[in-house]
Design a protein around this motif. Structure first.
Motif, PDB file in Angstrom:
ATOM      1  N   LEU A 111      43.054  38.875  33.961  1.00 13.94           N
ATOM      2  CA  LEU A 111      42.727  37.447  34.041  1.00 13.94           C
ATOM      3  C   LEU A 111      44.001  36.619  34.012  1.00 13.94           C
ATOM      4  O   LEU A 111      44.823  36.749  33.098  1.00 13.94           O
ATOM      5  N   ASP A 112      44.142  35.794  35.012  1.00 20.02           N
ATOM      6  CA  ASP A 112      45.344  34.991  35.229  1.00 20.02           C
ATOM      7  C   ASP A 112      45.043  33.540  34.846  1.00 20.02           C
ATOM      8  O   ASP A 112      44.394  32.826  35.606  1.00 20.02           O
ATOM      9  N   GLU A 113      45.439  33.139  33.652  1.00 21.68           N
ATOM     10  CA  GLU A 113      45.295  31.751  33.199  1.00 21.68           C
ATOM     11  C   GLU A 113      43.833  31.282  33.133  1.00 21.68           C
ATOM     12  O   GLU A 113      43.541  30.158  33.519  1.00 21.68           O
ATOM     13  N   VAL A 114      42.967  32.150  32.688  1.00 21.93           N
ATOM     14  CA  VAL A 114      41.573  31.739  32.485  1.00 21.93           C
ATOM     15  C   VAL A 114      41.505  31.045  31.125  1.00 21.93           C
ATOM     16  O   VAL A 114      41.531  31.689  30.088  1.00 21.93           O
ATOM     17  N   ARG A 115      41.468  29.719  31.158  1.00 23.57           N
ATOM     18  CA  ARG A 115      41.718  28.930  29.938  1.00 23.57           C
ATOM     19  C   ARG A 115      40.460  28.619  29.136  1.00 23.57           C
ATOM     20  O   ARG A 115      40.545  28.185  27.997  1.00 23.57           O
ATOM     21  N   ALA A 142      42.763  31.812  27.558  1.00 25.97           N
ATOM     22  CA  ALA A 142      42.170  31.489  26.262  1.00 25.97           C
ATOM     23  C   ALA A 142      42.374  32.682  25.333  1.00 25.97           C
ATOM     24  O   ALA A 142      42.597  33.806  25.782  1.00 25.97           O
ATOM     25  N   ASP A 143      42.299  32.414  24.041  1.00 24.16           N
ATOM     26  CA  ASP A 143      42.479  33.462  23.031  1.00 24.16           C
ATOM     27  C   ASP A 143      41.220  34.333  22.974  1.00 24.16           C
ATOM     28  O   ASP A 143      40.108  33.821  22.827  1.00 24.16           O
ATOM     29  N   GLU A 206      40.031  28.798  36.646  1.00 29.30           N
ATOM     30  CA  GLU A 206      38.875  28.078  37.142  1.00 29.30           C
ATOM     31  C   GLU A 206      39.269  27.054  38.204  1.00 29.30           C
ATOM     32  O   GLU A 206      38.576  26.863  39.189  1.00 29.30           O
ATOM     33  N   SER A 207      40.396  26.373  37.992  1.00 32.31           N
ATOM     34  CA  SER A 207      40.683  25.272  38.906  1.00 32.31           C
ATOM     35  C   SER A 207      41.821  25.560  39.881  1.00 32.31           C
ATOM     36  O   SER A 207      41.892  24.954  40.941  1.00 32.31           O
ATOM     37  N   GLY A 230      26.041  26.797  53.261  1.00 33.48           N
ATOM     38  CA  GLY A 230      26.307  26.456  51.854  1.00 33.48           C
ATOM     39  C   GLY A 230      27.528  25.559  51.735  1.00 33.48           C
ATOM     40  O   GLY A 230      28.503  25.744  52.454  1.00 33.48           O
ATOM     41  N   GLN A 231      27.452  24.568  50.838  1.00 37.88           N
ATOM     42  CA  GLN A 231      28.546  23.594  50.757  1.00 37.88           C
ATOM     43  C   GLN A 231      29.364  23.683  49.477  1.00 37.88           C
ATOM     44  O   GLN A 231      30.361  22.978  49.336  1.00 37.88           O
ATOM     45  N   ALA A 232      28.935  24.509  48.528  1.00 39.06           N
ATOM     46  CA  ALA A 232      29.727  24.626  47.300  1.00 39.06           C
ATOM     47  C   ALA A 232      31.120  25.117  47.674  1.00 39.06           C
ATOM     48  O   ALA A 232      31.282  25.995  48.521  1.00 39.06           O
ATOM     49  N   GLU A 233      32.136  24.533  47.034  1.00 42.82           N
ATOM     50  CA  GLU A 233      33.515  24.889  47.358  1.00 42.82           C
ATOM     51  C   GLU A 233      33.907  26.226  46.766  1.00 42.82           C
ATOM     52  O   GLU A 233      34.762  26.930  47.294  1.00 42.82           O
ATOM     53  N   SER A 234      33.340  26.550  45.645  1.00 49.78           N
ATOM     54  CA  SER A 234      33.778  27.743  44.939  1.00 49.78           C
ATOM     55  C   SER A 234      32.691  28.143  43.964  1.00 49.78           C
ATOM     56  O   SER A 234      31.688  27.451  43.792  1.00 49.78           O
ATOM     57  N   LEU A 235      32.917  29.279  43.327  1.00 45.90           N
ATOM     58  CA  LEU A 235      32.029  29.754  42.275  1.00 45.90           C
ATOM     59  C   LEU A 235      32.809  29.785  40.968  1.00 45.90           C
ATOM     60  O   LEU A 235      34.034  29.892  40.969  1.00 45.90           O
ATOM     61  N   ASN A 236      32.114  29.708  39.881  1.00 48.69           N
ATOM     62  CA  ASN A 236      32.709  29.879  38.557  1.00 48.69           C
ATOM     63  C   ASN A 236      33.397  31.247  38.474  1.00 48.69           C
ATOM     64  O   ASN A 236      32.959  32.210  39.097  1.00 48.69           O
ATOM     65  N   VAL A 237      34.479  31.344  37.718  1.00 51.36           N
ATOM     66  CA  VAL A 237      35.282  32.575  37.680  1.00 51.36           C
ATOM     67  C   VAL A 237      34.472  33.776  37.182  1.00 51.36           C
ATOM     68  O   VAL A 237      34.608  34.893  37.716  1.00 51.36           O
ATOM     69  N   ALA A 238      33.600  33.566  36.212  1.00 53.67           N
ATOM     70  CA  ALA A 238      32.817  34.701  35.695  1.00 53.67           C
ATOM     71  C   ALA A 238      31.754  35.111  36.712  1.00 53.67           C
ATOM     72  O   ALA A 238      31.449  36.303  36.866  1.00 53.67           O
TER      73      ALA A 238
END
Lengths: 252, 252
Positions: A111-115, A142-143, A206-207, A230-238
Protein backbone atom coordinates in the motif's frame (compact mmCIF):
# COMPACT_ATOMS: atom_id res chain seq x y z
CA UNK A 1 -12.72 1.65 38.99
CA UNK A 2 -9.90 2.19 36.54
CA UNK A 3 -6.79 3.69 38.14
CA UNK A 4 -5.75 7.13 37.00
CA UNK A 5 -2.41 5.83 35.70
CA UNK A 6 -4.08 3.08 33.63
CA UNK A 7 -6.64 5.53 32.27
CA UNK A 8 -3.90 7.92 31.19
CA UNK A 9 -1.97 5.08 29.55
CA UNK A 10 -5.06 3.93 27.63
CA UNK A 11 -5.78 7.44 26.41
CA UNK A 12 -2.16 7.97 25.36
CA UNK A 13 -2.59 5.04 22.96
CA UNK A 14 -5.07 7.07 20.90
CA UNK A 15 -1.94 8.71 19.49
CA UNK A 16 0.54 7.05 17.16
CA UNK A 17 3.49 8.63 18.97
CA UNK A 18 2.64 6.84 22.21
CA UNK A 19 1.62 3.60 20.49
CA UNK A 20 5.07 3.59 18.94
CA UNK A 21 6.84 4.55 22.16
CA UNK A 22 5.10 1.83 24.18
CA UNK A 23 4.93 -0.78 21.40
CA UNK A 24 1.28 -1.20 22.29
CA UNK A 25 -2.16 -0.51 20.85
CA UNK A 26 -5.85 -0.51 21.76
CA UNK A 27 -8.41 -3.11 20.80
CA UNK A 28 -11.99 -2.05 21.46
CA UNK A 29 -15.29 -3.89 21.70
CA UNK A 30 -16.15 -7.45 22.58
CA UNK A 31 -15.72 -9.02 19.15
CA UNK A 32 -12.27 -7.51 18.55
CA UNK A 33 -11.02 -8.27 22.06
CA UNK A 34 -12.12 -11.91 21.73
CA UNK A 35 -10.24 -12.08 18.41
CA UNK A 36 -7.20 -10.68 20.18
CA UNK A 37 -7.41 -13.20 23.02
CA UNK A 38 -7.68 -16.14 20.64
CA UNK A 39 -4.75 -14.91 18.52
CA UNK A 40 -1.01 -15.24 18.96
CA UNK A 41 -0.68 -11.59 19.96
CA UNK A 42 0.30 -10.65 23.49
CA UNK A 43 -2.31 -8.89 25.61
CA UNK A 44 -1.08 -6.51 28.33
CA UNK A 45 -4.29 -5.66 30.06
CA UNK A 46 -8.03 -6.05 29.65
CA UNK A 47 -10.60 -3.54 30.90
CA UNK A 48 -14.09 -4.99 30.98
CA UNK A 49 -17.47 -4.53 32.53
CA UNK A 50 -18.25 -7.09 35.25
CA UNK A 51 -20.89 -8.56 32.90
CA UNK A 52 -18.39 -9.07 30.06
CA UNK A 53 -15.75 -10.47 32.42
CA UNK A 54 -18.28 -12.94 33.81
CA UNK A 55 -19.60 -14.03 30.45
CA UNK A 56 -16.17 -14.62 28.92
CA UNK A 57 -14.25 -15.79 31.96
CA UNK A 58 -13.12 -18.90 30.07
CA UNK A 59 -11.45 -16.78 27.37
CA UNK A 60 -9.66 -14.50 29.86
CA UNK A 61 -6.37 -16.14 30.93
CA UNK A 62 -6.09 -16.26 34.71
CA UNK A 63 -2.75 -14.41 34.78
CA UNK A 64 -3.92 -11.62 32.51
CA UNK A 65 -4.22 -8.23 34.27
CA UNK A 66 -7.92 -7.44 34.30
CA UNK A 67 -9.54 -4.22 35.51
CA UNK A 68 -13.27 -3.95 35.90
CA UNK A 69 -14.71 -0.79 34.43
CA UNK A 70 -18.11 0.79 33.90
CA UNK A 71 -19.54 1.35 30.42
CA UNK A 72 -19.05 5.05 31.08
CA UNK A 73 -15.33 4.56 31.82
CA UNK A 74 -14.81 2.37 28.74
CA UNK A 75 -16.50 4.95 26.55
CA UNK A 76 -14.53 7.80 28.14
CA UNK A 77 -11.17 6.06 27.78
CA UNK A 78 -11.65 4.63 24.30
CA UNK A 79 -12.36 6.00 20.85
CA UNK A 80 -15.70 4.33 20.09
CA UNK A 81 -18.90 6.37 20.31
CA UNK A 82 -20.01 3.93 22.99
CA UNK A 83 -18.34 0.88 24.47
CA UNK A 84 -20.52 -1.30 26.68
CA UNK A 85 -18.23 -4.32 26.93
CA UNK A 86 -14.44 -4.19 26.93
CA UNK A 87 -11.20 -2.78 25.64
CA UNK A 88 -7.73 -4.26 25.73
CA UNK A 89 -4.16 -3.13 25.47
CA UNK A 90 -2.20 -5.37 23.10
CA UNK A 91 1.51 -5.55 22.26
CA UNK A 92 2.53 -4.69 18.72
CA UNK A 93 4.19 -7.83 17.35
CA UNK A 94 7.86 -7.64 16.39
CA UNK A 95 8.28 -7.15 12.64
CA UNK A 96 8.73 -10.62 11.14
CA UNK A 97 11.36 -11.15 8.45
CA UNK A 98 10.25 -10.24 4.93
CA UNK A 99 12.19 -12.56 2.61
CA UNK A 100 12.65 -11.09 -0.86
CA UNK A 101 11.62 -14.44 -2.32
CA UNK A 102 8.27 -14.44 -0.49
CA UNK A 103 6.37 -12.97 -3.47
CA UNK A 104 7.56 -15.85 -5.65
CA UNK A 105 5.18 -18.18 -3.84
CA UNK A 106 2.44 -15.87 -2.59
CA UNK A 107 0.79 -12.56 -3.37
CA UNK A 108 1.75 -9.66 -1.12
CA UNK A 109 -0.37 -6.53 -0.95
CA UNK A 110 1.67 -3.30 -0.86
CA UNK A 111 0.00 0.00 0.00
CA UNK A 112 1.43 3.28 -1.21
CA UNK A 113 0.30 6.22 0.96
CA UNK A 114 -3.10 4.82 1.86
CA UNK A 115 -3.85 7.42 4.52
CA UNK A 116 -7.38 6.56 5.62
CA UNK A 117 -7.37 4.12 8.57
CA UNK A 118 -10.84 2.84 7.63
CA UNK A 119 -9.59 1.91 4.17
CA UNK A 120 -6.46 0.34 5.65
CA UNK A 121 -8.55 -1.77 8.03
CA UNK A 122 -10.80 -2.91 5.18
CA UNK A 123 -7.68 -3.84 3.18
CA UNK A 124 -6.32 -5.89 6.12
CA UNK A 125 -9.69 -7.68 6.26
CA UNK A 126 -9.35 -8.46 2.56
CA UNK A 127 -5.79 -9.74 3.05
CA UNK A 128 -7.17 -11.98 5.79
CA UNK A 129 -9.99 -13.25 3.52
CA UNK A 130 -7.50 -14.21 0.81
CA UNK A 131 -4.94 -15.41 3.37
CA UNK A 132 -2.22 -13.28 1.81
CA UNK A 133 1.27 -13.74 3.31
CA UNK A 134 1.10 -10.11 4.47
CA UNK A 135 0.76 -6.42 3.70
CA UNK A 136 3.62 -3.98 3.10
CA UNK A 137 2.92 -0.36 4.07
CA UNK A 138 4.76 2.70 2.84
CA UNK A 139 5.75 5.12 5.64
CA UNK A 140 2.97 7.50 4.54
CA UNK A 141 0.19 4.98 5.15
CA UNK A 142 -2.24 5.14 8.05
CA UNK A 143 -1.01 3.36 11.17
CA UNK A 144 -1.88 -0.34 11.16
CA UNK A 145 -2.45 -0.02 14.93
CA UNK A 146 -4.70 3.05 14.89
CA UNK A 147 -8.02 2.37 16.65
CA UNK A 148 -10.00 2.96 13.43
CA UNK A 149 -7.76 0.58 11.49
CA UNK A 150 -8.14 -2.10 14.14
CA UNK A 151 -11.93 -1.66 14.23
CA UNK A 152 -12.36 -1.73 10.44
CA UNK A 153 -10.16 -4.82 10.13
CA UNK A 154 -12.83 -6.89 11.93
CA UNK A 155 -10.28 -9.09 13.66
CA UNK A 156 -7.79 -9.21 10.79
CA UNK A 157 -5.40 -7.01 12.83
CA UNK A 158 -4.67 -10.11 14.91
CA UNK A 159 -3.85 -12.37 11.96
CA UNK A 160 -2.39 -10.39 9.06
CA UNK A 161 1.36 -9.74 9.04
CA UNK A 162 2.35 -6.14 8.35
CA UNK A 163 5.70 -4.67 7.32
CA UNK A 164 6.77 -1.09 6.71
CA UNK A 165 9.04 -0.41 3.75
CA UNK A 166 9.91 2.51 1.50
CA UNK A 167 8.25 0.94 -1.57
CA UNK A 168 10.30 2.88 -4.13
CA UNK A 169 13.44 1.40 -2.55
CA UNK A 170 12.09 -2.05 -1.71
CA UNK A 171 10.31 -3.02 -4.94
CA UNK A 172 13.46 -2.78 -7.13
CA UNK A 173 15.28 -5.18 -4.79
CA UNK A 174 12.83 -8.02 -5.53
CA UNK A 175 14.00 -10.88 -7.76
CA UNK A 176 13.37 -10.04 -11.45
CA UNK A 177 10.88 -12.91 -11.83
CA UNK A 178 8.50 -11.33 -9.28
CA UNK A 179 5.51 -9.65 -10.91
CA UNK A 180 4.76 -6.18 -9.55
CA UNK A 181 1.15 -5.29 -10.33
CA UNK A 182 -0.70 -2.03 -9.98
CA UNK A 183 -4.05 -0.56 -11.00
CA UNK A 184 -3.98 1.89 -13.89
CA UNK A 185 -6.74 3.18 -16.14
CA UNK A 186 -4.42 2.54 -19.10
CA UNK A 187 -3.53 -0.97 -17.95
CA UNK A 188 -4.50 -4.39 -19.28
CA UNK A 189 -8.11 -5.49 -18.84
CA UNK A 190 -8.03 -7.98 -15.95
CA UNK A 191 -10.91 -9.92 -17.50
CA UNK A 192 -8.65 -10.89 -20.39
CA UNK A 193 -5.73 -12.06 -18.23
CA UNK A 194 -5.09 -15.24 -16.29
CA UNK A 195 -3.45 -14.08 -13.10
CA UNK A 196 -1.74 -16.28 -10.53
CA UNK A 197 -1.66 -15.20 -6.87
CA UNK A 198 2.09 -14.53 -6.65
CA UNK A 199 4.07 -11.32 -6.71
CA UNK A 200 3.16 -7.93 -5.29
CA UNK A 201 -0.08 -6.03 -5.87
CA UNK A 202 0.49 -2.33 -5.19
CA UNK A 203 -2.47 -0.08 -4.43
CA UNK A 204 -2.08 3.69 -4.40
CA UNK A 205 -3.57 6.48 -2.35
CA UNK A 206 -7.26 7.30 -2.48
CA UNK A 207 -6.75 10.62 -4.21
CA UNK A 208 -3.37 10.56 -5.91
CA UNK A 209 -2.77 7.04 -7.18
CA UNK A 210 0.74 5.61 -7.07
CA UNK A 211 3.72 7.81 -6.22
CA UNK A 212 6.11 8.18 -9.19
CA UNK A 213 8.92 6.02 -7.76
CA UNK A 214 6.46 3.19 -7.17
CA UNK A 215 4.68 3.54 -10.51
CA UNK A 216 7.96 3.03 -12.39
CA UNK A 217 8.61 -0.22 -10.49
CA UNK A 218 5.45 -1.91 -11.85
CA UNK A 219 5.97 -4.76 -14.27
CA UNK A 220 2.28 -5.00 -15.21
CA UNK A 221 -0.53 -2.47 -15.08
CA UNK A 222 -4.04 -3.78 -14.54
CA UNK A 223 -7.31 -2.16 -15.48
CA UNK A 224 -10.72 -2.94 -14.00
CA UNK A 225 -13.27 -2.52 -16.79
CA UNK A 226 -16.00 0.00 -16.10
CA UNK A 227 -19.59 -0.68 -17.18
CA UNK A 228 -20.43 0.76 -20.62
CA UNK A 229 -21.52 4.36 -20.11
CA UNK A 230 -20.44 4.41 -16.44
CA UNK A 231 -19.37 7.88 -15.34
CA UNK A 232 -17.67 7.29 -12.00
CA UNK A 233 -14.07 8.47 -12.26
CA UNK A 234 -12.60 5.87 -9.99
CA UNK A 235 -13.30 3.29 -7.33
CA UNK A 236 -12.39 3.35 -3.66
CA UNK A 237 -8.94 1.80 -3.03
CA UNK A 238 -10.30 -1.14 -1.02
CA UNK A 239 -12.99 -1.78 -3.65
CA UNK A 240 -10.36 -1.84 -6.42
CA UNK A 241 -8.11 -4.12 -4.40
CA UNK A 242 -11.01 -6.51 -3.78
CA UNK A 243 -11.86 -6.79 -7.47
CA UNK A 244 -8.21 -7.30 -8.42
CA UNK A 245 -7.66 -9.92 -5.70
CA UNK A 246 -10.74 -11.83 -6.83
CA UNK A 247 -9.22 -11.87 -10.31
CA UNK A 248 -5.88 -13.16 -8.98
CA UNK A 249 -7.64 -15.97 -7.11
CA UNK A 250 -10.04 -17.06 -9.90
CA UNK A 251 -7.89 -19.96 -10.97
CA UNK A 252 -7.45 -21.45 -7.50
CA UNK B 1 -22.66 36.60 5.91
CA UNK B 2 -25.19 33.81 5.83
CA UNK B 3 -28.65 34.86 7.02
CA UNK B 4 -29.93 33.26 10.19
CA UNK B 5 -32.90 31.72 8.35
CA UNK B 6 -30.68 30.17 5.69
CA UNK B 7 -28.28 28.89 8.34
CA UNK B 8 -31.13 27.26 10.22
CA UNK B 9 -32.47 25.69 7.02
CA UNK B 10 -29.04 24.26 6.14
CA UNK B 11 -28.61 22.79 9.59
CA UNK B 12 -32.10 21.28 9.56
CA UNK B 13 -31.02 19.25 6.53
CA UNK B 14 -28.57 17.30 8.69
CA UNK B 15 -31.67 15.38 9.77
CA UNK B 16 -33.61 12.97 7.62
CA UNK B 17 -36.94 14.25 8.93
CA UNK B 18 -36.29 17.72 7.54
CA UNK B 19 -34.68 16.47 4.33
CA UNK B 20 -37.87 14.53 3.75
CA UNK B 21 -40.14 17.42 4.73
CA UNK B 22 -38.35 19.88 2.44
CA UNK B 23 -37.53 17.40 -0.34
CA UNK B 24 -33.99 18.77 -0.20
CA UNK B 25 -30.49 17.66 0.82
CA UNK B 26 -26.98 18.99 1.38
CA UNK B 27 -24.03 18.61 -0.94
CA UNK B 28 -20.71 19.58 0.64
CA UNK B 29 -17.26 20.38 -0.71
CA UNK B 30 -16.09 21.69 -4.06
CA UNK B 31 -15.92 18.42 -5.95
CA UNK B 32 -19.40 17.26 -4.96
CA UNK B 33 -20.99 20.68 -5.58
CA UNK B 34 -19.43 20.83 -9.07
CA UNK B 35 -20.84 17.33 -9.75
CA UNK B 36 -24.23 18.60 -8.63
CA UNK B 37 -24.07 21.68 -10.86
CA UNK B 38 -23.13 19.64 -13.92
CA UNK B 39 -25.91 17.10 -13.27
CA UNK B 40 -29.59 17.12 -14.04
CA UNK B 41 -30.50 17.71 -10.40
CA UNK B 42 -32.03 20.99 -9.32
CA UNK B 43 -29.96 23.21 -7.05
CA UNK B 44 -31.80 25.52 -4.64
CA UNK B 45 -28.96 27.52 -3.21
CA UNK B 46 -25.18 27.60 -3.15
CA UNK B 47 -23.11 28.87 -0.22
CA UNK B 48 -19.51 29.49 -1.17
CA UNK B 49 -16.41 31.38 -0.14
CA UNK B 50 -15.68 34.41 -2.33
CA UNK B 51 -12.62 32.54 -3.65
CA UNK B 52 -14.64 29.49 -4.72
CA UNK B 53 -17.38 31.65 -6.25
CA UNK B 54 -14.77 33.58 -8.24
CA UNK B 55 -12.90 30.52 -9.42
CA UNK B 56 -16.01 28.64 -10.58
CA UNK B 57 -18.16 31.58 -11.73
CA UNK B 58 -18.65 29.88 -15.13
CA UNK B 59 -20.20 26.81 -13.48
CA UNK B 60 -22.56 28.81 -11.26
CA UNK B 61 -25.73 29.64 -13.21
CA UNK B 62 -26.48 33.37 -13.07
CA UNK B 63 -29.99 32.87 -11.68
CA UNK B 64 -28.91 30.48 -8.96
CA UNK B 65 -29.26 31.91 -5.43
CA UNK B 66 -25.70 32.32 -4.14
CA UNK B 67 -24.66 33.36 -0.64
CA UNK B 68 -21.07 34.16 0.15
CA UNK B 69 -19.82 32.56 3.35
CA UNK B 70 -16.62 32.27 5.31
CA UNK B 71 -14.83 28.95 5.78
CA UNK B 72 -15.85 29.16 9.41
CA UNK B 73 -19.53 29.52 8.49
CA UNK B 74 -19.40 26.64 6.01
CA UNK B 75 -17.78 24.42 8.60
CA UNK B 76 -20.26 25.48 11.28
CA UNK B 77 -23.30 24.91 9.08
CA UNK B 78 -22.23 21.67 7.43
CA UNK B 79 -21.25 18.21 8.59
CA UNK B 80 -17.65 18.02 7.33
CA UNK B 81 -14.77 18.39 9.79
CA UNK B 82 -13.72 21.42 7.76
CA UNK B 83 -15.18 22.99 4.64
CA UNK B 84 -13.06 25.63 2.95
CA UNK B 85 -15.00 25.93 -0.31
CA UNK B 86 -18.73 25.46 -0.68
CA UNK B 87 -21.94 23.68 0.16
CA UNK B 88 -25.18 23.53 -1.75
CA UNK B 89 -28.81 22.72 -1.13
CA UNK B 90 -30.16 20.38 -3.80
CA UNK B 91 -33.68 19.13 -4.53
CA UNK B 92 -34.33 15.42 -4.12
CA UNK B 93 -35.42 14.19 -7.55
CA UNK B 94 -38.93 12.79 -7.93
CA UNK B 95 -38.90 8.99 -7.79
CA UNK B 96 -38.75 7.79 -11.40
CA UNK B 97 -40.94 4.87 -12.49
CA UNK B 98 -39.50 1.42 -11.74
CA UNK B 99 -40.83 -0.88 -14.48
CA UNK B 100 -41.00 -4.50 -13.36
CA UNK B 101 -39.40 -5.49 -16.66
CA UNK B 102 -36.33 -3.30 -16.05
CA UNK B 103 -34.25 -6.16 -14.60
CA UNK B 104 -34.80 -8.16 -17.79
CA UNK B 105 -32.40 -5.87 -19.63
CA UNK B 106 -30.15 -4.54 -16.89
CA UNK B 107 -28.84 -5.44 -13.46
CA UNK B 108 -30.42 -3.62 -10.55
CA UNK B 109 -28.73 -3.50 -7.17
CA UNK B 110 -31.13 -3.97 -4.24
CA UNK B 111 -30.01 -3.25 -0.68
CA UNK B 112 -31.65 -4.93 2.28
CA UNK B 113 -31.18 -2.95 5.51
CA UNK B 114 -27.77 -1.50 4.65
CA UNK B 115 -27.68 0.96 7.52
CA UNK B 116 -24.26 2.55 7.24
CA UNK B 117 -24.34 5.71 5.08
CA UNK B 118 -20.65 5.32 4.18
CA UNK B 119 -21.32 1.83 2.82
CA UNK B 120 -24.41 3.09 0.98
CA UNK B 121 -22.39 5.90 -0.65
CA UNK B 122 -19.68 3.45 -1.71
CA UNK B 123 -22.38 1.18 -3.20
CA UNK B 124 -23.85 4.12 -5.16
CA UNK B 125 -20.34 4.85 -6.48
CA UNK B 126 -20.10 1.22 -7.60
CA UNK B 127 -23.51 1.42 -9.28
CA UNK B 128 -22.23 4.51 -11.10
CA UNK B 129 -19.02 2.74 -12.18
CA UNK B 130 -21.01 -0.16 -13.66
CA UNK B 131 -23.71 2.19 -14.98
CA UNK B 132 -26.45 0.11 -13.36
CA UNK B 133 -30.01 1.23 -14.14
CA UNK B 134 -30.42 2.05 -10.44
CA UNK B 135 -30.45 0.96 -6.83
CA UNK B 136 -33.49 -0.21 -4.85
CA UNK B 137 -33.35 0.48 -1.10
CA UNK B 138 -35.37 -1.26 1.59
CA UNK B 139 -37.00 1.14 4.07
CA UNK B 140 -34.41 0.17 6.71
CA UNK B 141 -31.45 1.34 4.64
CA UNK B 142 -29.45 4.49 5.35
CA UNK B 143 -30.84 7.59 3.69
CA UNK B 144 -29.54 8.06 0.15
CA UNK B 145 -29.50 11.80 0.83
CA UNK B 146 -27.67 11.73 4.17
CA UNK B 147 -24.54 13.93 4.08
CA UNK B 148 -22.25 10.93 4.67
CA UNK B 149 -23.90 8.97 1.86
CA UNK B 150 -23.55 11.90 -0.53
CA UNK B 151 -19.89 12.40 0.41
CA UNK B 152 -18.96 8.71 0.10
CA UNK B 153 -20.72 8.44 -3.27
CA UNK B 154 -18.07 10.74 -4.81
CA UNK B 155 -20.54 12.37 -7.18
CA UNK B 156 -22.60 9.24 -7.87
CA UNK B 157 -25.48 10.75 -5.83
CA UNK B 158 -26.10 13.04 -8.83
CA UNK B 159 -26.27 10.25 -11.41
CA UNK B 160 -27.57 7.01 -9.88
CA UNK B 161 -31.33 6.49 -9.74
CA UNK B 162 -32.64 5.34 -6.38
CA UNK B 163 -35.99 3.79 -5.44
CA UNK B 164 -37.38 2.70 -2.10
CA UNK B 165 -39.32 -0.57 -1.96
CA UNK B 166 -40.24 -3.17 0.61
CA UNK B 167 -38.03 -5.85 -0.97
CA UNK B 168 -39.94 -8.82 0.48
CA UNK B 169 -43.06 -7.48 -1.26
CA UNK B 170 -41.43 -6.14 -4.43
CA UNK B 171 -39.14 -9.04 -5.41
CA UNK B 172 -41.99 -11.61 -5.78
CA UNK B 173 -43.80 -9.27 -8.21
CA UNK B 174 -40.95 -9.42 -10.73
CA UNK B 175 -41.46 -11.51 -13.91
CA UNK B 176 -40.47 -15.15 -13.28
CA UNK B 177 -37.63 -14.95 -15.81
CA UNK B 178 -35.81 -12.31 -13.74
CA UNK B 179 -32.86 -13.72 -11.82
CA UNK B 180 -32.71 -12.64 -8.19
CA UNK B 181 -29.17 -13.07 -6.88
CA UNK B 182 -27.77 -12.81 -3.39
CA UNK B 183 -24.53 -13.56 -1.59
CA UNK B 184 -24.53 -16.66 0.59
CA UNK B 185 -21.68 -18.68 2.05
CA UNK B 186 -23.51 -21.83 0.86
CA UNK B 187 -24.09 -20.45 -2.64
CA UNK B 188 -22.55 -21.33 -6.01
CA UNK B 189 -18.92 -20.35 -6.56
CA UNK B 190 -19.06 -17.26 -8.80
CA UNK B 191 -15.82 -18.24 -10.48
CA UNK B 192 -17.55 -21.28 -11.96
CA UNK B 193 -20.57 -19.38 -13.33
CA UNK B 194 -21.06 -17.24 -16.39
CA UNK B 195 -23.23 -14.39 -15.20
CA UNK B 196 -24.98 -11.84 -17.39
CA UNK B 197 -25.64 -8.35 -16.02
CA UNK B 198 -29.43 -8.64 -15.85
CA UNK B 199 -31.76 -9.26 -12.95
CA UNK B 200 -31.47 -8.07 -9.37
CA UNK B 201 -28.45 -8.44 -7.11
CA UNK B 202 -29.54 -8.19 -3.47
CA UNK B 203 -26.99 -7.33 -0.80
CA UNK B 204 -27.84 -7.70 2.88
CA UNK B 205 -26.98 -5.77 5.99
CA UNK B 206 -23.42 -5.56 7.29
CA UNK B 207 -24.09 -7.66 10.36
CA UNK B 208 -27.20 -9.72 9.72
CA UNK B 209 -27.21 -10.70 6.06
CA UNK B 210 -30.50 -10.86 4.19
CA UNK B 211 -33.80 -10.58 6.04
CA UNK B 212 -35.82 -13.84 5.85
CA UNK B 213 -38.50 -12.54 3.45
CA UNK B 214 -35.81 -11.40 1.04
CA UNK B 215 -33.68 -14.52 1.35
CA UNK B 216 -36.61 -16.71 0.26
CA UNK B 217 -37.09 -14.60 -2.88
CA UNK B 218 -33.61 -15.41 -4.24
CA UNK B 219 -33.46 -17.58 -7.33
CA UNK B 220 -29.69 -18.06 -7.14
CA UNK B 221 -27.23 -17.84 -4.27
CA UNK B 222 -23.69 -16.74 -5.05
CA UNK B 223 -20.55 -17.45 -3.10
CA UNK B 224 -17.28 -15.51 -3.30
CA UNK B 225 -14.44 -18.00 -2.77
CA UNK B 226 -12.15 -17.22 0.13
CA UNK B 227 -8.40 -17.80 -0.17
CA UNK B 228 -7.28 -21.23 1.08
CA UNK B 229 -6.69 -20.93 4.82
CA UNK B 230 -8.24 -17.46 5.02
CA UNK B 231 -9.84 -16.84 8.40
CA UNK B 232 -11.89 -13.68 7.87
CA UNK B 233 -15.54 -14.50 8.55
CA UNK B 234 -16.98 -12.18 5.98
CA UNK B 235 -16.34 -9.21 3.73
CA UNK B 236 -17.72 -5.70 3.97
CA UNK B 237 -21.02 -5.35 2.05
CA UNK B 238 -19.58 -2.92 -0.52
CA UNK B 239 -16.52 -5.12 -1.03
CA UNK B 240 -18.73 -8.17 -1.65
CA UNK B 241 -20.94 -6.21 -4.04
CA UNK B 242 -17.88 -5.03 -5.97
CA UNK B 243 -16.53 -8.55 -6.43
CA UNK B 244 -19.94 -9.87 -7.49
CA UNK B 245 -20.53 -6.98 -9.93
CA UNK B 246 -17.12 -7.56 -11.50
CA UNK B 247 -18.16 -11.17 -12.02
CA UNK B 248 -21.47 -10.12 -13.63
CA UNK B 249 -19.65 -7.81 -16.04
CA UNK B 250 -16.80 -10.16 -17.03
CA UNK B 251 -18.44 -11.20 -20.26
CA UNK B 252 -19.12 -7.66 -21.50
Amino acid sequence: MVSKALGKYVQSLHQKKYRHRHGAFLVEGGKSVLELLSSGLETEHVLATPEFADQYRAQLPARLPLSLATEHELTQLGTLATNTTTLAIARQPAAPPLPLTLPETGLLLALDEVRDPGNLGTLLRLADWYNLPGVVLSPGCADAYAPKTVAASMGAFARVRVWERDLAEWLPTLPPAVGIYGADLEGDNVHRLTLQPAGVLVMGSESHGLTPGVATALTRKLHIPRGAGGQAESLNVAISAAILLDNFFRGQ
